[in-house]
Design a protein around this motif. Structure first.
Motif, PDB file in Angstrom:
ATOM      1  N   LYS A 217       7.437  47.146  34.834  1.00  0.00           N
ATOM      2  CA  LYS A 217       7.331  47.103  36.218  1.00  0.00           C
ATOM      3  C   LYS A 217       6.424  47.748  37.019  1.00  0.00           C
ATOM      4  CE  LYS A 217      12.581  46.435  37.373  1.00  0.00           C
ATOM      5  NZ  LYS A 217      13.263  47.287  38.135  1.00  0.00           N
ATOM      6  N   SER A 218       5.822  48.761  35.975  1.00  0.00           N
ATOM      7  CA  SER A 218       4.584  49.659  36.797  1.00  0.00           C
ATOM      8  C   SER A 218       3.261  49.116  36.994  1.00  0.00           C
ATOM      9  CB  SER A 218       4.168  50.746  35.578  1.00  0.00           C
ATOM     10  OG  SER A 218       3.722  50.093  34.243  1.00  0.00           O
ATOM     11  N   VAL A 219       3.033  47.656  36.106  1.00  0.00           N
ATOM     12  CA  VAL A 219       1.813  46.794  36.496  1.00  0.00           C
ATOM     13  C   VAL A 219       1.972  46.279  37.911  1.00  0.00           C
ATOM     14  CG1 VAL A 219       0.707  45.000  35.790  1.00  0.00           C
ATOM     15  CG2 VAL A 219       1.605  46.135  34.023  1.00  0.00           C
ATOM     16  N   GLU A 220       3.155  45.721  38.248  1.00  0.00           N
ATOM     17  CA  GLU A 220       3.356  45.151  39.715  1.00  0.00           C
ATOM     18  C   GLU A 220       3.399  46.314  40.684  1.00  0.00           C
ATOM     19  OE1 GLU A 220       6.790  42.300  39.448  1.00  0.00           O
ATOM     20  OE2 GLU A 220       6.869  42.941  37.568  1.00  0.00           O
ATOM     21  N   GLU A 221       4.045  47.518  40.496  1.00  0.00           N
ATOM     22  CA  GLU A 221       4.052  48.506  41.437  1.00  0.00           C
ATOM     23  C   GLU A 221       2.519  48.880  41.586  1.00  0.00           C
ATOM     24  OE1 GLU A 221       6.541  51.142  39.416  1.00  0.00           O
ATOM     25  OE2 GLU A 221       8.438  50.300  39.888  1.00  0.00           O
ATOM     26  N   ALA A 222       1.582  49.118  40.429  1.00  0.00           N
ATOM     27  CA  ALA A 222       0.325  49.455  40.660  1.00  0.00           C
ATOM     28  C   ALA A 222      -0.465  48.693  41.508  1.00  0.00           C
ATOM     29  CB  ALA A 222      -0.255  49.665  39.586  1.00  0.00           C
ATOM     30  N   SER A 223      -0.336  47.253  41.554  1.00  0.00           N
ATOM     31  CA  SER A 223      -0.752  46.395  42.292  1.00  0.00           C
ATOM     32  C   SER A 223      -0.381  46.586  43.802  1.00  0.00           C
ATOM     33  CB  SER A 223      -0.705  44.803  41.810  1.00  0.00           C
ATOM     34  OG  SER A 223      -1.233  44.128  42.595  1.00  0.00           O
ATOM     35  N   ILE A 224       0.922  46.763  44.085  1.00  0.00           N
ATOM     36  CA  ILE A 224       1.232  46.691  45.281  1.00  0.00           C
ATOM     37  C   ILE A 224       0.874  48.099  45.935  1.00  0.00           C
ATOM     38  CG2 ILE A 224       3.504  46.873  46.668  1.00  0.00           C
ATOM     39  CD1 ILE A 224       4.952  45.197  44.794  1.00  0.00           C
ATOM     40  N   ASN A 225       0.826  49.327  45.157  1.00  0.00           N
ATOM     41  CA  ASN A 225       0.487  50.499  45.663  1.00  0.00           C
ATOM     42  C   ASN A 225      -1.233  50.444  46.037  1.00  0.00           C
ATOM     43  OD1 ASN A 225       2.885  51.812  45.525  1.00  0.00           O
ATOM     44  ND2 ASN A 225       2.401  52.447  43.255  1.00  0.00           N
ATOM     45  N   LEU A 226      -1.826  49.553  45.678  1.00  0.00           N
ATOM     46  CA  LEU A 226      -3.302  49.317  45.805  1.00  0.00           C
ATOM     47  C   LEU A 226      -3.573  48.552  47.145  1.00  0.00           C
ATOM     48  CD1 LEU A 226      -4.769  48.968  42.234  1.00  0.00           C
ATOM     49  CD2 LEU A 226      -5.090  50.691  43.877  1.00  0.00           C
ATOM     50  N   GLY A 227      -2.148  47.949  47.868  1.00  0.00           N
ATOM     51  CA  GLY A 227      -2.426  47.385  49.084  1.00  0.00           C
ATOM     52  C   GLY A 227      -2.126  45.858  48.953  1.00  0.00           C
ATOM     53  N   VAL A 228      -2.302  45.106  47.685  1.00  0.00           N
ATOM     54  CA  VAL A 228      -1.801  43.768  47.401  1.00  0.00           C
ATOM     55  C   VAL A 228      -0.435  43.392  47.928  1.00  0.00           C
ATOM     56  CG1 VAL A 228      -2.069  42.044  45.803  1.00  0.00           C
ATOM     57  CG2 VAL A 228      -3.520  43.899  45.626  1.00  0.00           C
ATOM     58  N   SER A 229      -0.237  42.438  48.600  1.00  0.00           N
ATOM     59  CA  SER A 229       1.196  42.378  49.029  1.00  0.00           C
ATOM     60  C   SER A 229       2.079  41.567  47.825  1.00  0.00           C
ATOM     61  CB  SER A 229       1.020  41.282  49.979  1.00  0.00           C
ATOM     62  OG  SER A 229       0.573  39.915  49.743  1.00  0.00           O
ATOM     63  N   PRO A 230       3.459  41.938  47.870  1.00  0.00           N
ATOM     64  CA  PRO A 230       4.173  41.569  47.030  1.00  0.00           C
ATOM     65  C   PRO A 230       4.012  40.037  46.302  1.00  0.00           C
ATOM     66  CG  PRO A 230       5.428  42.743  48.265  1.00  0.00           C
ATOM     67  CD  PRO A 230       4.002  42.692  48.991  1.00  0.00           C
ATOM     68  N   MET A 231       3.602  39.128  47.440  1.00  0.00           N
ATOM     69  CA  MET A 231       3.658  37.705  46.985  1.00  0.00           C
ATOM     70  C   MET A 231       2.311  37.489  46.259  1.00  0.00           C
ATOM     71  SD  MET A 231       3.318  34.330  49.639  1.00  0.00           S
ATOM     72  CE  MET A 231       1.737  34.935  50.315  1.00  0.00           C
ATOM     73  N   LYS A 232       1.271  38.276  46.725  1.00  0.00           N
ATOM     74  CA  LYS A 232       0.128  37.853  46.173  1.00  0.00           C
ATOM     75  C   LYS A 232      -0.139  38.600  44.594  1.00  0.00           C
ATOM     76  CE  LYS A 232      -3.270  37.484  50.021  1.00  0.00           C
ATOM     77  NZ  LYS A 232      -4.542  38.210  50.724  1.00  0.00           N
ATOM     78  N   THR A 233       0.647  39.837  44.661  1.00  0.00           N
ATOM     79  CA  THR A 233       0.938  40.462  43.309  1.00  0.00           C
ATOM     80  C   THR A 233       1.710  39.632  42.379  1.00  0.00           C
ATOM     81  OG1 THR A 233       1.127  42.657  44.430  1.00  0.00           O
ATOM     82  CG2 THR A 233       1.977  42.496  42.198  1.00  0.00           C
ATOM     83  N   PHE A 234       2.537  38.756  42.709  1.00  0.00           N
ATOM     84  CA  PHE A 234       3.410  37.887  41.973  1.00  0.00           C
ATOM     85  C   PHE A 234       2.401  36.731  41.581  1.00  0.00           C
ATOM     86  CE2 PHE A 234       5.620  33.570  41.730  1.00  0.00           C
ATOM     87  CZ  PHE A 234       6.247  33.982  40.631  1.00  0.00           C
TER      88      PHE A 234
END
Length: 551
Positions: free
Chosen positions: A448-465
């Protein structure tokens, strides 16, 4: 406040859309089928007359008995073949083990009705082997038709289910268990009976249930080779498609009975597995036993024989597709006449098969990505409902799904019967579970840390997906999608109920050509399916790195 409580984000709308689609094309059709079963043309209002007719007339309830008989016997015969095959392949250095494994998987991927058709070409009344013995030795071989023929086809078509489940379980056994039994004085045979088999019994049971449910639901094999041995799926088809107008209400009641039988067996298996569940570290899998010389050959020989019989239908249809035929059957010599005939006369069927399957696979990939993510990452009541509903098509035989879709969408404003749309819907509903299960298994292994890192960098959950997660999931999704594709192009049970004059597929054409005794053109069409299946399977094995996962 509304947004706070109802979480109107991207995933809220995805869940809503997916549930609406499931409601429209899975729950509603089957609910309509159940409702229809309690009505009759001869009586007003709700009635049990259809069920009373089934259980009071031998013609109907004996069909259920025959279905259960061939399914249980096929389950036993596949266990007799599949479990020893899995043990030998897992524990010993069989010659060409990798290629034998691929051949076994290939025998599973082709539809059962092609197996039935191949055995007819070999051992039917005008079959190649039958005619050879009759003309050269004046020997009349036993008939391939009837219950024994159905069981034979099911056995060599479906034993890979037992083999694959059992092999996976044997490979996950911790060798310390068997070593402990050996240290306590247990010989190899006793250790096998008291340690190895009990530990892997849940997996063996899962493979056996897959065989039972597939046999119970199959329409093509008993229709082609049964010759009067009436089983329930054929009875459902006959009642609905009767030349005298059919009885949709009785066919609906028969369909409900088929589903209840499948569901009951599945629930019993799940109850058994829940009581016999073993957890092991599998850190030390058993080492492969190295045999040499005659022992290695003698152990490899039965494996080769079974694998060869399993792929024999594909070999037969490919060779037969190039043989010359007339109204009496195969007359010898080779030509491309059969292929020229199908391109000229049945080109639409070929085009429809690949067009419908391609559209269905695109939808399956999109839905598979979204549903897999919801089930694994968005756990909750909605995810549990989706997980349950997505497996429901496994309990519904193809013919039953076809009838439920016809009953539900045979009137305006949703008049879909006979159209390409309803064929694609049937493909998606029936084959989506392969992709969802494959995608879910792949996602569970992702950190999960890959997704969490993207969100923490300001990318929205939808774009992260879409930019991160979906790309990482793609190998797992594509692996499942290829299995879905293979089963789509080979689908007969639902297609035979749903097709119209312009929406007939290769599988339907093969069935109708066999019924018309046009074995050459049927062989050419079956060869197209076989080659497409083999190519798709090789792509799947490459994507999955040789690991085959069965839902």
């Amino acid at each position: 406040m509304f947004r706070k409580y109802f979480k109107l984000d991207f995933w809220f709308w995805v869940k809503a859309v997916v549930l609406i689609l499931m409601l429209a094309f899975l729950i509603y059709p089957f609910a309509t089928l159940i409702t229809r079963s309690f009505f009759s043309k001869k009586e007003e209002g709700l009635t049990l007359v259809n069920y009373i007719r089934f259980f009071s007339k031998k013609y109907y309830y004996s069909a259920l008995g025959r279905s259960l008989f061939v399914s249980v016997v096929a389950m036993i015969t596949t266990l007799i073949i599949g479990v020893p095959m899995a043990y030998i392949m897992s524990r010993f250095n069989i010659y060409g083990k990798k290629y034998v494994h691929i051949l076994i998987i290939m025998s599973l991927m082709s539809p059962p009705f092609i197996g039935a058709y191949s055995w007819i070409m070999l051992f039917g009344r005008a079959g190649l082997v039958t005619k050879f013995f009759e003309n050269n030795f004046d020997v009349i071989l036993p008939s391939i038709y009837g219950k024994l023929g159905i069981i034979l086809v099911f056995t060599f078509k479906l034993f890979p289910y037992v083999y694959l489940y059992t092999q996976g379980a044997i490979g996950s056994i911790d060798s310390s268990l068997e070593e402990a039994a050996e240290n306590l004085g247990s010989n190899k045979f006793r250790r096998l009976l008291t340690i190895t088999l009990p530990v892997i019994l849940p997996s063996i049971a899962a493979g056996a249930i897959m065989v039972f449910m597939t046999s119970l639901a199959d329409f093509g094999t008993p229709m082609l080779i049964g010759e009067g041995y009436m089983v329930l799926p054929v009875l459902v088809y006959n009642e609905y498609m009767s030349e005298l107008g059919g009885n949709a209400h009785l066919a609906s009641a028969l369909s409900v009975i088929v589903v209840l039988c499948s569901l009951s067996v599945l629930l019993l298996q799940k109850y058994y597995v829940s009581r016999k569940n073993y957890v092991m570290t599998a850190m030390r899998p058993p080492a492969e036993i190295k045999l040499k010389g005659g022992k290695r050959f003698l152990l490899s020989l039965p494996v080769y024989i079974v694998a060869f019989i399993g792929v024999l239908p594909q070999i037969v249809v490919i060779v037969s597709s190039f043989m010359k035929t007339d109204f009496t059957g195969f007359v010898g010599g080779f030509s491309l006449d059969n292929y020229e005939t199908i391109i000229r006369r049945l080109g639409t069927n070929i085009k429809n098969t690949f067009m419908f399957s391609t559209v269905a696979i695109i939808i399956i990939i999109v839905l598979g990505l979204l549903i897999s993510y919801i089930i694994v990452r968005k756990r909750g009541i909605v995810a549990q409902i989706m997980d349950l509903l997505i497996m429901f098509p496994y309990v519904i035989p193809g013919a039953v799904l076809g009838i439920s879709l016809i009953v539900a969408f045979n009137k305006r404003p949703m008049l879909l019967t006979g159209t390409a749309v309803i064929m694609i819907i049937a493909f998606v509903v029936r084959k989506l579970p392969y992709t969802v299960r494959s995608g879910s298994a792949f996602l569970q292994q992702m950190d999960k840390s890959v997704e969490e890192a993207s969100i923490n960098l300001g990318v929205s959950p939808m774009k992260t997906f879409f930019k991160v997660t979906s790309r990482l999931m793609l190998p797992g999704i594509l692996s499942g999608a290829i299995l879905s594709w293979i089963t789509c192009i080979n689908e007969l049970s639902s297609s035979i109920m749903l097709y119209g004059g312009r929406t007939s597929t290769i599988s339907v054409a093969i069935y109708t050509e066999v019924v018309r005794n046009s074995y050459g053109t049927a062989a050419a069409l079956a060869t197209i399916l076989t080659v497409s299946t083999v190519i798709s399977l090789l792509i799947f094995l490459r994507l999955s790195k040789g690991k085959v996962s069965i839902v």
